[in-house]
Design an enzyme around this catalytic site. Structure first.
Site: not given
Lengths: 227, 249
Positions: B110, B219, B221
């Site tokens: 990001c 994202h 994660e």
């Protein structure tokens, strides 16, 4: 190049900006600033119980403050006011044992001193007001108890802060038995305030919060030992 | 056996937890867990006293998400919606340049992808709704970002360029989450290798001349798809001369 000082981190649900209650690795910035001002380079160590090989990349270790240690890790039953975080406990006890075994420079702060004591085979008082009959080690929420440490002559901690042993405490548990570590500082009620292993290069735990005053005497000594 | 050490840029941020409010060095645990899940060891790098000496200890670098990059860095005036953190910019731009010089594997997430683009001499769109005419990159319609669960991210498709690292790692097409209001305009020295097919917003950039330098606008994660983290950790192990066998386990 500055010595790299790893500091263990909290894991808590944190809120900031548009984010609410996100599980977050975090550390009060005072610790980072205290290491930086003492000439070290801080990195934060989120809990990880796989192994302790991160020590290879570090020059020194700070075991930070935080919640209570799970009493089962020192062979006691849980008392009603004990509030522990198991992930941190396992990871930090591993790090503390490895640091002591490898003669790796380590500074324990508050909970961190308690981690060192448990790692060294000791045990804790789970609620000090029950033991001492007073609340001077944590007078009120968010209020530091201001005490004076009585230091053992000739100890590392006496050499570092002996001329000005005023301390700021904020804890409800305490060290009952320091295991193989030596108690080198006490408050006037007899509670251990500092523990150390004199046979190591730098293995010191303090029950108070030297990061809040960014105490260069303690953090500077850790950074020097880590060089 | 030693695990590769992955430095992750962290926030210095005023946070609240329980009844406390204080300045903390911090990073969501999702990043930490993603790196640990694929065999790395995460340490967090706070934006204090910026210097690059910490790079010598690391095997890989993750540039995490966060606020906007100061547009002064590419010579633009600030948009009213742009909200910057100068200390973090200063620290991360020093780190990313040093990491590129040192040949360290890098994953940008990001904001981290945007930091790569600007470090490479590129520029950003400061407020994507002005460019694409909608809010889809910032959250699904009708969702509340305050809920902060994965469902509050917008979702959209990404297509990757044939022959790129993105294609090798992620395949030709995937669906991603999305929570950003800025985007890469000019990727500078990097190559855009993934896009949102609907609006051509860059979603992946990489440096094809390096072993592993890649940024993604979404994202990963916060998903179960950890292929990018596997790629970072594998490249970090290679660089450190570590065996990759453990990754297969």
């Amino acid at each position: 190049m500055r010595p790299i000082i790893g500091i263990t981190s909290y894991v808590l649900p944190a809120t900031w900006g548009v984010w609410h209650d996100i599980s977050t690795a975090l550390l009060p910035y005072d610790y980072v600033a205290a290491v930086t001002e003492a000439g070290g380079r801080a990195v934060l160590l989120p809990p990880d119980d796989t192994d302790t090989d991160v020590l290879r990349a570090l020059d020194g270790l700070v075991l930070a403050g935080g919640a209570d240690i799970d009493p089962s890790l020192y062979g006691a039953d849980r008392e009603p006011l004990t509030d522990s975080a198991h992930d941190r406990d396992v990871a930090e006890l591993d790090l503390a044992r490895a640091a002591l075994a490898q003669d790796f420079p380590v500074l324990g702060v508050c909970r961190g001193m308690q981690v060192m004591a448990v790692a060294a085979g000791g045990r804790l008082h789970q609620h000090l007001p029950d033991v001492l009959g007073h609340e001077r080690h944590r007078p009120a929420p968010a209020v530091y108890g201001r005490l004076e440490a009585r230091l053992t002559p000739g100890s590392r901690i006496a050499a570092l802060i002996g001329d000005d042993p005023g301390i700021r405490c904020y804890h409800h548990q305490g060290v009952a038995d320091a295991g193989t570590l030596k108690v080198t500082g006490q408050s006037d009620d007899g509670l251990p305030e500092a523990v150390e292993d004199p046979s190591k290069r730098f293995a010191l735990g303090v029950q108070w919060h030297p990061e809040v005053t960014r105490d260069k005497r303690l953090f500077g000594a850790l950074v020097e030992a880590a060089r | 056996m030693r695990r590769p050490l992955i430095g992750m840029t962290a926030y210095a941020q005023q946070v609240r937890y329980a009844s406390n409010e204080l300045m903390a060095g911090m990073l969501p645990m999702t990043y930490v867990k993603a790196v640990h899940a694929v065999g790395g060891r995460a340490v967090l790098i706070t934006p204090d006293d910026p210097d690059v000496d910490v790079i010598e200890s690391l095997d890989g670098l993750l540039l995490s998400g966060g606020g906007d990059v100061d547009p002064e860095r590419w010579g633009a005036p600030a948009h009213p919606e742009t909200s910057t953190d100068r200390a973090r910019d200063e620290s991360e731009f020093l780190l990313v340049r040093a990491a590129l010089d040192a040949g360290l594997p890098i994953l940008g997430v990001c904001r981290g992808m945007q930091v790569l683009a600007v470090a490479g001499g590129g520029s950003l769109h400061q407020h994507l709704p002005d460019v694409v005419g909608n809010d889809r990159h910032r959250g699904a319609a009708g969702t509340d970002p305050l809920a902060a669960g994965a469902a509050s991210y917008g979702r959209h498709d990404v297509v990757t360029r044939p022959g790129s690292m993105a294609r090798a790692l992620l395949g030709a097409h995937l669906t991603v989450n999305s929570f950003h209001h800025q985007a890469v305009d000019d990727p500078g020295a990097f190559t855009v290798t993934g896009w949102c097919p609907d609006d051509r917003v860059p979603e992946v950039l990489e440096d094809p001349t390096r072993d592993f330098v890649i940024g993604v606008q979404w994202h990963p994660e916060r998903t179960a798809d950890l292929r990018l983290f596997q790629g970072l950790v594998a490249a970090a192990m290679d660089r450190a001369g570590l065996q990759r066998a453990r990754l297969a386990a």
